[in-house]
Design an enzyme around this catalytic site. Structure first.
Site, mmCIF file in Angstrom:
data_model
loop_
_atom_site.group_PDB
_atom_site.id
_atom_site.type_symbol
_atom_site.label_atom_id
_atom_site.label_comp_id
_atom_site.label_asym_id
_atom_site.label_seq_id
_atom_site.Cartn_x
_atom_site.Cartn_y
_atom_site.Cartn_z
ATOM 1 N N GLU A 89 0.846 -1.110 0.011
ATOM 2 C CA GLU A 89 0.031 -0.029 -0.068
ATOM 3 C C GLU A 89 0.753 1.061 -0.075
ATOM 4 O OE1 GLU A 89 -1.983 -0.091 3.673
ATOM 5 O OE2 GLU A 89 -2.878 1.675 3.498
ATOM 6 N N ILE A 143 1.764 5.000 1.096
ATOM 7 C CA ILE A 143 1.297 5.736 2.281
ATOM 8 C C ILE A 143 1.688 7.219 2.177
ATOM 9 C CG2 ILE A 143 1.223 6.343 4.828
ATOM 10 C CD1 ILE A 143 0.289 3.403 4.338
ATOM 11 N N ASP A 176 14.107 -2.822 13.308
ATOM 12 C CA ASP A 176 15.147 -1.825 12.516
ATOM 13 C C ASP A 176 14.627 -0.561 12.726
ATOM 14 O OD1 ASP A 176 17.361 -1.168 11.179
ATOM 15 O OD2 ASP A 176 16.575 -1.736 9.204
HETATM 16 P P1 ADP Z 1 15.084 0.161 1.933
HETATM 17 O O1 ADP Z 1 14.559 -1.317 2.034
HETATM 18 O O2 ADP Z 1 15.854 0.112 0.595
HETATM 19 O O3 ADP Z 1 15.746 0.565 2.963
HETATM 20 P P2 ADP Z 1 12.453 1.476 2.632
HETATM 21 O O4 ADP Z 1 11.516 0.511 3.047
HETATM 22 O O5 ADP Z 1 13.092 2.060 3.754
HETATM 23 O O6 ADP Z 1 13.679 0.901 1.487
HETATM 24 O O7 ADP Z 1 11.882 2.569 1.771
HETATM 25 C C1 ADP Z 1 12.683 3.604 1.092
HETATM 26 C C2 ADP Z 1 11.736 4.838 1.312
HETATM 27 O O8 ADP Z 1 10.466 4.913 0.848
HETATM 28 C C3 ADP Z 1 11.355 5.339 2.793
HETATM 29 O O9 ADP Z 1 12.397 5.931 3.249
HETATM 30 C C4 ADP Z 1 10.091 5.800 2.784
HETATM 31 O O10 ADP Z 1 10.360 7.134 2.703
HETATM 32 C C5 ADP Z 1 9.230 5.535 1.390
HETATM 33 N N1 ADP Z 1 8.398 4.458 1.814
HETATM 34 C C6 ADP Z 1 8.493 3.272 2.350
HETATM 35 N N2 ADP Z 1 7.374 2.447 2.718
HETATM 36 C C7 ADP Z 1 6.433 3.219 2.068
HETATM 37 C C8 ADP Z 1 4.963 3.105 1.626
HETATM 38 N N3 ADP Z 1 4.213 2.109 1.862
HETATM 39 N N4 ADP Z 1 4.388 4.052 1.044
HETATM 40 C C9 ADP Z 1 5.064 5.119 0.436
HETATM 41 N N5 ADP Z 1 6.450 5.408 0.789
HETATM 42 C C10 ADP Z 1 7.104 4.486 1.384
#
Ligand code: ADP
Length: 288
Positions: free
Chosen positions: A94, A96, A197
Site C-alpha cells: 500500500e 502511504i 530496525d
Molecule cells: P530500503 O529497504 O531500501 O531501506 P525502505 O523500505 O526504507 O527501503 O523505503 C524507502 C523509502 O520509501 C522510505 O524512506 C520511505 O520514505 C518510502 N516508503 C517506504 N514504504 C512506503 C510506503 N508503503 N508508501 C510510501 N512510501 C514508502
C-alpha cells in the site's frame, strides 16, 4: 528507470496495467517507486536485483506480524511479492502519503510502540530467520536474552566484520570480555515483539499524523535494543520517549546500556557500509 521485465512481472502479479511510475528515494538497500494502477490505486514497490530470494517474503511476514499485534501504528498492507524472469525480487505494498506530524503524533507513536512491546513471547527469537538490511539475521530461539544477543546478534556480525578485515581479530578479545559481563549489565525482561530496525529512516507520519513504520526486521527481543537504536542517529522527539515510558518504564540506567545494544546495528552498518562504523564498534567494546 524500472526494468521492462519488472514492469511486466508487476502487471501480472497485480493483475492490472500500470498507468504511471515515479521513483521514490530514501531507501538504503533497495530501489523503490510509486505505481499508479489503471484503477488509480497507488502502490509502493521496492525491488532488488541481487538480494536473497526470500528477503522480501520475510519482510512481508514481518509486516504482517506487526499488523497482527493490533496497535495503532500504521503498517503498510502488503499486496504481493515475487520475482521477475531476470530474478529481480520485488515487494508491493500500500502506498502511504507522508504528511507532517501533528501536535500529538510523537506522543501517540511512543504509546503505540509501548503497546507493540507489550506483545510477549516465551522465548527470544522468531518463527523464522529474516534479514537486517540485506544481511541474514538468525532468530533461533533462546530462553535468555544475553545468549540470544551474543549468539544470534553480536557474534555472527562480528565474525563477518573480522573475516572481511573491517575489524582486527583483537576485537574478538574485547567482545569476549563484554560477553562475560552481559548477564550482570542487562536487566531481565520478557521477550517483546520488536520492529527490529527502528531508526528515523524507517518511519514517517502519514497525512493524518499517524506514525507509519516499515522495513522491519521483526523478532521477539529485549525492548531496550529497539529504544537504543532509536537514539543512535540523533534520537526521536522527546514526547515519543515520555509517552513510551509512561506506559512501560525502562529500568534505571538505560542510558548507560544504550551503547551495548547499539553494538549490533553498528556492526551491521560496518558490514553493510564500512566507513566509520567499525571505529565506533571498537571504541565502545574497548570499555569492557
Ligand atoms: P530500503 O529497504 O531500501 O531501506 P525502505 O523500505 O526504507 O527501503 O523505503 C524507502 C523509502 O520509501 C522510505 O524512506 C520511505 O520514505 C518510502 N516508503 C517506504 N514504504 C512506503 C510506503 N508503503 N508508501 C510510501 N512510501 C514508502
Amino acid at each position: 528507470m524500472i526494468p521492462p521485465s519488472l514492469k511486466k512481472a508487476l502487471q501480472e502479479s497485480l493483475n492490472s496495467d500500470i498507468k504511471s511510475i515515479t521513483g521514490v528515494s530514501g531507501g538504503s538497500i533497495n530501489r523503490a517507486a510509486r505505481l499508479e494502477l489503471a484503477s488509480g490505486k497507488l502502490c509502493f514497490v521496492k525491488w532488488n536485483e541481487t538480494a536473497d530470494p526470500d528477503m522480501f517474503v520475510k519482510e512481508q511476514k514481518g509486516l504482517e506480524a506487526l499488523t497482527a499485534a493490533g496497535t495503532m501504528l500504521c503498517i503498510p498492507e502488503v499486496y504481493t511479492t515475487g520475482r521477475t524472469t531476470e530474478d529481480t525480487g520485488f515487494l508491493v505494498q500500500e502506498f502511504i502519503d507522508e504528511g507532517r506530524p501533528k501536535k500529538d503524533s510523537a506522543r501517540n507513536f511512543g504509546r503505540e510502540l509501548a503497546r507493540l512491546h507489550q506483545n510477549n513471547a516465551k522465548q527470544f527469537g522468531f518463527v523464522h530467520d529474516n534479514y537486517i538490511g540485506r544481511l541474514p539475521q538468525s532468530n533461533q530461539a533462546h530462553a535468555n536474552w544475553t545468549d540470544f544477543f551474543i549468539e544470534e546478534r553480536l557474534a555472527p556480525q562480528l565474525q563477518m566484520a573480522v573475516d572481511a578485515g573491517k575489524l582486527g581479530s583483537q576485537t574478538n578479545h574485547h567482545f569476549e570480555q563484554l560477553y562475560e559481563q552481559l548477564p550482570d549489565l542487562l536487566p531481565k525482561e520478557p521477550p517483546a515483539l520488536l520492529h527490529g530496525d527502528l531508526w528515523g529512516g524507517n518511519y514517517f507520519y502519514d497525512g493524518s499524523g499517524q506514525a507509519t513504520v516499515y522495513d522491519p526486521a521483526v523478532y521477539y527481543g529485549h525492548r531496550e535494543i529497539e529504544l537504543a537504536f532509536t537514539h543512535l542517529f540523533g534520537g526521536f522527539e522527546a514526547n515519543f520517549y515520555h509517552s513510551y515510558e509512561n506506559i512501560t518504564p525502562l529500568e534505571p540506567g538505560f542510558s548507560d546500556r544504550k551503547d551495548i545494544y547499539n553494538l549490533y546495528p553498528l556492526l551491521v552498518h560496518a558490514n553493510l557500509f564500512g566507513g566509520s562504523y567499525a571505529r565506533q564498534v571498537r571504541s565502545i567494546v574497548k570499555r569492557f
